[in-house]
Design an enzyme around this catalytic site. Structure first.
Site, PDB file in Angstrom:
ATOM      1  N   GLY A 163      -4.808  -5.340   7.085  1.00  0.00           N
ATOM      2  CA  GLY A 163      -5.934  -4.434   7.293  1.00  0.00           C
ATOM      3  C   GLY A 163      -6.927  -4.822   8.370  1.00  0.00           C
ATOM      4  O   GLY A 163      -7.397  -3.959   9.120  1.00  0.00           O
TER       5      GLY A 163
ATOM      6  N   GLY B 253     -10.219  -3.425   3.095  1.00  0.00           N
ATOM      7  CA  GLY B 253      -9.228  -3.334   4.171  1.00  0.00           C
ATOM      8  C   GLY B 253      -9.346  -2.030   4.950  1.00  0.00           C
ATOM      9  O   GLY B 253     -10.386  -1.358   4.923  1.00  0.00           O
ATOM     10  N   ASP B 254      -8.263  -1.672   5.607  1.00  0.00           N
ATOM     11  CA  ASP B 254      -8.264  -0.469   6.444  1.00  0.00           C
ATOM     12  C   ASP B 254      -8.018   0.811   5.655  1.00  0.00           C
ATOM     13  O   ASP B 254      -8.386   1.899   6.119  1.00  0.00           O
ATOM     14  CB  ASP B 254      -7.178  -0.595   7.519  1.00  0.00           C
ATOM     15  CG  ASP B 254      -5.790  -0.757   6.895  1.00  0.00           C
ATOM     16  OD1 ASP B 254      -5.672  -1.534   5.916  1.00  0.00           O
ATOM     17  OD2 ASP B 254      -4.835  -0.122   7.362  1.00  0.00           O
TER      18      ASP B 254
ATOM     19  N   THR C 184      -0.128   1.004   6.779  1.00  0.00           N
ATOM     20  CA  THR C 184       0.001  -0.133   5.864  1.00  0.00           C
ATOM     21  C   THR C 184       0.211  -1.390   6.696  1.00  0.00           C
ATOM     22  O   THR C 184       0.926  -1.360   7.704  1.00  0.00           O
ATOM     23  CB  THR C 184       1.170   0.033   4.879  1.00  0.00           C
ATOM     24  OG1 THR C 184       1.327  -1.196   4.151  1.00  0.00           O
ATOM     25  CG2 THR C 184       2.495   0.364   5.562  1.00  0.00           C
ATOM     26  N   GLY C 185      -0.410  -2.460   6.291  1.00  0.00           N
ATOM     27  CA  GLY C 185      -0.275  -3.697   7.044  1.00  0.00           C
ATOM     28  C   GLY C 185      -1.499  -4.565   6.869  1.00  0.00           C
ATOM     29  O   GLY C 185      -2.307  -4.334   5.969  1.00  0.00           O
TER      30      GLY C 185
ATOM     31  N   THR D 108       0.832  -1.209   0.000  1.00  0.00           N
ATOM     32  CA  THR D 108       0.000   0.000   0.000  1.00  0.00           C
ATOM     33  C   THR D 108       0.864   1.256   0.000  1.00  0.00           C
ATOM     34  O   THR D 108       1.968   1.243   0.523  1.00  0.00           O
ATOM     35  CB  THR D 108      -0.861  -0.027   1.278  1.00  0.00           C
ATOM     36  OG1 THR D 108      -1.803  -1.068   1.152  1.00  0.00           O
ATOM     37  CG2 THR D 108      -1.577   1.280   1.534  1.00  0.00           C
TER      38      THR D 108
ATOM     39  N   ARG E 254     -13.921  -7.960  -0.154  1.00  0.00           N
ATOM     40  CA  ARG E 254     -13.198  -7.622   1.081  1.00  0.00           C
ATOM     41  C   ARG E 254     -12.647  -6.190   0.996  1.00  0.00           C
ATOM     42  O   ARG E 254     -12.064  -5.767   0.014  1.00  0.00           O
ATOM     43  CB  ARG E 254     -12.049  -8.606   1.275  1.00  0.00           C
ATOM     44  CG  ARG E 254     -11.174  -8.334   2.501  1.00  0.00           C
ATOM     45  CD  ARG E 254      -9.952  -7.536   2.159  1.00  0.00           C
ATOM     46  NE  ARG E 254      -9.021  -7.407   3.284  1.00  0.00           N
ATOM     47  CZ  ARG E 254      -7.992  -6.584   3.305  1.00  0.00           C
ATOM     48  NH1 ARG E 254      -7.756  -5.804   2.274  1.00  0.00           N
ATOM     49  NH2 ARG E 254      -7.182  -6.520   4.338  1.00  0.00           N
TER      50      ARG E 254
HETATM   51  N1  ASP Z   1      -3.586  -2.389   4.573  1.00  0.00           N
HETATM   52  C1  ASP Z   1      -3.871  -2.929   3.282  1.00  0.00           C
HETATM   53  C2  ASP Z   1      -5.095  -3.805   3.360  1.00  0.00           C
HETATM   54  O1  ASP Z   1      -5.271  -4.515   4.309  1.00  0.00           O
HETATM   55  C3  ASP Z   1      -2.764  -3.752   2.741  1.00  0.00           C
HETATM   56  C4  ASP Z   1      -1.445  -3.062   2.686  1.00  0.00           C
HETATM   57  O2  ASP Z   1      -1.101  -2.284   3.565  1.00  0.00           O
HETATM   58  O3  ASP Z   1      -0.702  -3.297   1.725  1.00  0.00           O
HETATM   59  O4  ASP Z   1      -5.867  -3.787   2.430  1.00  0.00           O
END
Ligand code: ASP
Length: 352
Positions: free
Chosen positions: A272, A248-249, A269-270, A218, A246
């Protein structure tokens, strides 16, 4: 009368000073966190990442230097990363379980606390601009799927054929993720195997596949403009092999993105699901607001303690109204960088 005049002059100069914080302009970016180690990075690849990250920083900095707003700087910076196939956003978005690319993005402005987001869009070239359009041109905060696409088209944003988002590397990553899913449903168990093998040094190609999969590419940007206003933006393709719409965050205000001039601007980022449950971005701002923590203390508390305890892998970039920066991550690496008012920038990838 004289006294009144004096008060008036003092007040005017105070307001003028408060309005021009050119010496504090700052921009921070991330290009995702995850298993990013020197061992699985070639010099060429590292060079390519550094190049785009530097261009992104410079682009945002130029906007701020020329008197642009933090929202404009975040948009221009994120465009660079969305247009690069290296990051999991825009052009480099990962594939869903059904072999599609579904993109999420959000923006928040610290002065007005206005926000905008899009989720699950498939044909908007730069989802961050769609999020900004939602914030500025609609009475809503979030639009999803077909409706968001219709709105973006009406707003004159660049619409592309969904095939624009195809990249071979991301498609292969999906195939690998699907394969490992068949053979190994328990990611935790698989992770333990990797850790064990890393200890003995006997890393099989299969383990590496999974290791590669745990990258959260991300992109995000937080900025402070010369008017003293903060903004935060995040854009993503989500997670490889994600299912059934789905989300994410990244498009969730308070989880992946948050900005408040009184506290800080955050982009995450992480993994989600963990970031949503822990309301990460807002939690950092809340620790500053209610507990008086510094941006660094607050970001560390949430990313290095709370998320670790809950098993949430990833990181954030955070920036306060004085230009103080925090970039904590609990994964092995995070593409990140910042640029300050003097034009000096730094790009970092690994833990050390
Ligand atoms: N946070 C993002 C998600 O869960 C993924 C990412 O950080 O690459 O969609």
């Amino acid at each position: 009368m004289k006294k009144l005049l004096h008060i008036l002059i003092t007040l005017t100069s105070f307001t003028a000073a408060a309005q021009d914080s050119s010496d504090k302009i700052t921009l921070v970016i991330h290009g995702g966190a995850g298993t990013i180690t020197r061992a699985n990075m070639s010099p060429e690849r590292e060079k390519a990442y550094r190049e785009v990250l530097n261009i992104a920083l410079q682009t945002g900095y130029n906007v701020l230097k020329q008197g642009g707003t933090s929202v404009q700087a975040v948009e221009a910076t994120i465009h660079i990363m969305e247009d690069s196939p290296l990051f999991n956003a825009g052009k480099g978005a990962v594939f869903t379980n059904e072999g599609k690319n579904e993109l999420d993005a959000s923006i928040m402005e610290g002065k007005t606390m206005k926000a905008g987001a899009v989720a699950g869009v498939t044909n908007i070239r730069n989802p961050i601009s769609a999020a900004i359009a939602v914030m500025e041109k609609s009475e809503h905060v979030m639009m999803a799927g077909k409706g968001a696409e219709k709105f973006a088209k009406e707003q004159g944003l660049k619409i592309v054929d969904p095939s624009y988002f195809y990249t071979e590397a991301r498609y292969k990553a999906l195939l690998k993720a699907k394969e490992s899913e068949k053979t190994e449903l328990d990611h935790d168990a698989k992770e333990k195997v990797i850790k064990k093998n890393q200890k003995t040094g006997a890393l099989k190609p299969d383990d590496l596949i999974f290791t590669e999969g745990r990258k959260f590419g991300t992109v995000g940007c937080v900025a402070l403009d010369k008017f003293g206003n903060l903004a935060a933006g995040t854009s993503t393709g989500g997670m490889t092999n994600k299912k059934y719409g789905r989300t994410g965050d990244a498009p969730i205000i308070g989880a992946g993105t948050y900005a408040n001039n009184a506290t800080c601007a955050v982009s995450a980022t992480g993994h989600g699901e963990f970031f949503i449950r822990s309301v990460v971005a807002h939690d950092i701002a809340a620790l500053m607001e209610y507990k008086g923590l510094s941006v660094k203390e607050a970001a560390d508390e949430v990313v290095m303690k709370k998320l670790v305890e809950r098993g949430g892998e990833g990181g954030v970039i955070a920036l306060d109204k004085n230009g103080n920066i925090a970039m904590p991550f609990n994964s092995e690496g995070m593409y990140r960088g910042y640029i300050k008012s003097d034009g000096k920038s730094e790009v970092l990838i690994y833990k050390d």
